[in-house]
Design a protein around this motif. Structure first.
Motif: not given
Length: 64
Positions: A14-21
Motif C-alpha cells: 500500500t506504500d507503493s514499494y511493491l506490486r504484483f503484475v
C-alpha cells in the motif's frame, strides 16, 4: 529487505514499494526502491511462473 532501502512503513504494497503484475499465467513481483516518490520506477524483482496474482494472499487479504 525494505529496511536496507530506508523503508520505515508497515505495508510495502500500500506504500507503493511493491506490486504484483499479472503476465499471462505468471505474476511479476516488482519493486520501486523509493516508493511513493517514484523517481526510479518499478523494476522486476522476481517472476512467479504459473502463479496467478489473484491467488496471492497474506492472512485473509488478497494482495491484488
Amino acid at each position: 529487505m525494505f529496511d536496507s532501502l530506508g523503508y520505515g512503513g508497515s505495508n510495502p504494497i500500500t506504500d507503493s514499494y511493491l506490486r504484483f503484475v499479472s503476465s499471462g499465467v505468471n505474476t511479476q513481483v516488482q519493486i520501486d526502491r523509493d516508493g511513493i516518490t517514484s523517481t526510479q520506477g518499478f523494476s522486476l524483482l522476481v517472476n512467479l511462473n504459473n502463479v496467478s496474482a489473484n491467488s496471492l494472499v497474506i492472512g485473509s487479504n488478497v494482495l491484488v
